[in-house]
Write an enzyme that holds these catalytic residues in place. Structure first.
Site, PDB file in Angstrom:
ATOM      1  N   GLU A   1       0.903  -1.090   0.054  1.00 12.59           N
ATOM      2  CA  GLU A   1      -0.107  -0.039   0.039  1.00 12.59           C
ATOM      3  C   GLU A   1       1.014   1.240   0.028  1.00 12.59           C
ATOM      4  O   GLU A   1       1.971   1.212   0.598  1.00 12.59           O
ATOM      5  CB  GLU A   1      -0.967  -0.292   1.214  1.00 12.59           C
ATOM      6  CG  GLU A   1      -1.692   1.255   1.499  1.00 12.59           C
ATOM      7  CD  GLU A   1      -2.361   1.386   2.984  1.00 12.59           C
ATOM      8  OE1 GLU A   1      -3.446   1.872   3.202  1.00 12.59           O
ATOM      9  OE2 GLU A   1      -1.553   0.629   3.908  1.00 12.59           O
TER      10      GLU A   1
ATOM     11  N   ASN B   1      -7.045   6.083  -1.582  1.00 15.49           N
ATOM     12  CA  ASN B   1      -6.037   5.190  -1.364  1.00 15.49           C
ATOM     13  C   ASN B   1      -6.365   4.058  -2.418  1.00 15.49           C
ATOM     14  O   ASN B   1      -7.279   3.337  -1.979  1.00 15.49           O
ATOM     15  CB  ASN B   1      -5.920   4.770   0.092  1.00 15.49           C
ATOM     16  CG  ASN B   1      -4.990   3.967   0.405  1.00 15.49           C
ATOM     17  OD1 ASN B   1      -4.169   3.442  -0.442  1.00 15.49           O
ATOM     18  ND2 ASN B   1      -4.614   4.079   1.852  1.00 15.49           N
TER      19      ASN B   1
ATOM     20  N   LYS C   1      -9.639   1.915  -1.623  1.00 15.42           N
ATOM     21  CA  LYS C   1      -9.704   1.425  -0.412  1.00 15.42           C
ATOM     22  C   LYS C   1     -11.044   1.897   0.166  1.00 15.42           C
ATOM     23  O   LYS C   1     -11.312   2.995   0.268  1.00 15.42           O
ATOM     24  CB  LYS C   1      -8.622   1.828   0.422  1.00 15.42           C
ATOM     25  CG  LYS C   1      -8.707   1.176   1.937  1.00 15.42           C
ATOM     26  CD  LYS C   1      -7.283   1.610   2.689  1.00 15.42           C
ATOM     27  CE  LYS C   1      -7.166   1.138   3.904  1.00 15.42           C
ATOM     28  NZ  LYS C   1      -5.813   1.678   4.594  1.00 15.42           N
TER      29      LYS C   1
ATOM     30  N   GLU D   1      -6.207   8.840   7.585  1.00 13.63           N
ATOM     31  CA  GLU D   1      -6.837   8.469   6.450  1.00 13.63           C
ATOM     32  C   GLU D   1      -7.989   9.004   5.802  1.00 13.63           C
ATOM     33  O   GLU D   1      -8.471   9.216   4.818  1.00 13.63           O
ATOM     34  CB  GLU D   1      -6.883   6.855   6.230  1.00 13.63           C
ATOM     35  CG  GLU D   1      -5.217   6.037   6.109  1.00 13.63           C
ATOM     36  CD  GLU D   1      -5.338   4.669   5.782  1.00 13.63           C
ATOM     37  OE1 GLU D   1      -5.776   4.387   4.696  1.00 13.63           O
ATOM     38  OE2 GLU D   1      -4.893   3.998   6.454  1.00 13.63           O
TER      39      GLU D   1
ATOM     40  N   CYS E   1      -4.804  -2.997   2.999  1.00 14.04           N
ATOM     41  CA  CYS E   1      -4.670  -2.938   4.398  1.00 14.04           C
ATOM     42  C   CYS E   1      -5.716  -3.162   5.241  1.00 14.04           C
ATOM     43  O   CYS E   1      -6.179  -4.408   5.343  1.00 14.04           O
ATOM     44  CB  CYS E   1      -4.118  -1.366   4.565  1.00 14.04           C
ATOM     45  SG  CYS E   1      -3.467  -1.133   5.992  1.00 14.04           S
TER      46      CYS E   1
ATOM     47  N   ASN F   1       0.398  -1.020   5.080  1.00 12.73           N
ATOM     48  CA  ASN F   1       1.221  -0.289   6.072  1.00 12.73           C
ATOM     49  C   ASN F   1       0.511  -0.077   7.516  1.00 12.73           C
ATOM     50  O   ASN F   1      -0.453   0.540   7.747  1.00 12.73           O
ATOM     51  CB  ASN F   1       1.188   1.397   5.735  1.00 12.73           C
ATOM     52  CG  ASN F   1       2.142   1.379   4.581  1.00 12.73           C
ATOM     53  OD1 ASN F   1       3.180   2.069   4.425  1.00 12.73           O
ATOM     54  ND2 ASN F   1       1.643   0.941   3.395  1.00 12.73           N
TER      55      ASN F   1
END
Length: 308
Positions: A43, A103, A120, A139, A165, A190
């Protein structure tokens, strides 16, 4: 199928795209030399994990987001993939022409054509500034919730799904893709070693990571390739434990270090079919009419009346 997972060590704030892509190219070449047909990168592979830092959205976009894919910095990765005849999964921060931020991950085939894109969906963290925290997890500030759903793409006669993730911790992620006949699910992550939101034991960070990958591979009869960014990025530590998991739930390959490292397995796609035929035969055994609550409720509510 030859599947490689390319774990990355730290990417520091001072490193530019060219230096990072050079590392990715070295791992891609190693993966191809070992017989891989697909290599999975982490990621946000092109930059440090920037949501840990408080800044404006404009500052983040200028420094960490990609306005096109491929672009001049990343083109060597596409050129080398075409040269070697290897596909890849790559995570990065995307800004659209309309200014929307996601993302994102892409699936690229061995001709260097982008055949799939995922954004994501399960965004962790917060959007407000937490000045007393050791680092931020922003995020929800920098990205929108993904709008493309969980897709599955046919890549060289293999049905491949993608997630990113925190998505890996949600059972719905895998079930939606397995109901689209996914055989392999690839993902990057991550994951910080410290949880800033509650006093989670450090060893749980890796333990829960293992559990969800193993259980999800087994319960959905799929192979999973998970690539992490790890080690200490400018003093902020992230877990490693990149791995390849079989439909049996067994870990067949796992990283050993906290640095750039390629792990590899020749995965038997027929093993997944065996589990789909004999253990989790969805068409034969699923009862969707009993699962309606899963999509009707977001959070937990009162128990339902029972049939008696």
């Amino acid at each position: 199928m030859g599947l490689a997972v390319a774990q990355m060590g730290p990417v520091h704030l001072a490193e530019d795209r060219a230096a990072v892509v050079k590392r990715l190219l070295a791992m891609m070449r190693e993966a191809a030399s070992r017989g891989a047909e697909l290599v999975v990168f982490p990621e946000l592979a092109l930059t440090t994990f920037f949501p840990r830092y408080w800044m404006t959205e404009a500052e983040a976009v200028d420094r960490f987001f990609e306005r096109s894919m491929p672009n001049a910095d990343v083109q060597p990765l596409f050129d080398t993939a075409r040269e070697l005849g290897i596909g890849f999964y790559l995570g990065y921060a995307e800004i659209t022409p309309e200014g929307r931020r996601f993302n994102t991950s892409i699936l690229v085939d061995k001709t260097a054509k982008i055949i799939g894109k995922y954004r994501k969906i399960h965004l962790p963290g917060h959007s407000d500034h937490k000045p007393d925290a050791p680092f931020q997890h922003l995020e929800k500030k920098f990205f929108e919730v993904g709008d493309l759903g969980f897709g599955v793409w046919n890549m060289d006669d293999t049905n491949v799904g993608m997630c990113i993730c925190n998505d890996r911790r949600w059972p719905e992620t895998y079930r939606v893709m397995s109901l689209q006949s996914a055989e392999l699910i690839v993902l990057g992550y991550n994951t910080p070693s410290w949880n800033i939101h509650w006093n989670e034991l450090i060893h749980w960070r890796t333990t829960t990571h293992e559990i969800v990958l193993q259980a999800s591979a087994y319960q959905n009869a799929v192979w999973i390739g998970a690539a992490g960014k790890c080690g200490s990025e400018d003093g902020h530590h992230m877990i490693g434990s990149s791995m390849i998991v079989a439909p049996s739930g067994e870990i067949v390959a796992r990283s050993s270090y906290e640095e750039d490292e390629v792990i590899m397995a020749k995965i038997d796609l027929g093993l997944g079919q065996m589990f789909r035929d004999h253990v989790f035969n969805f068409a034969k055994h699923r009862s969707p009419h009993h699962y309606k609550l899963i999509v009707e409720r977001t959070g937990a509510g009162d128990p339902l009346p029972t049939g008696d």
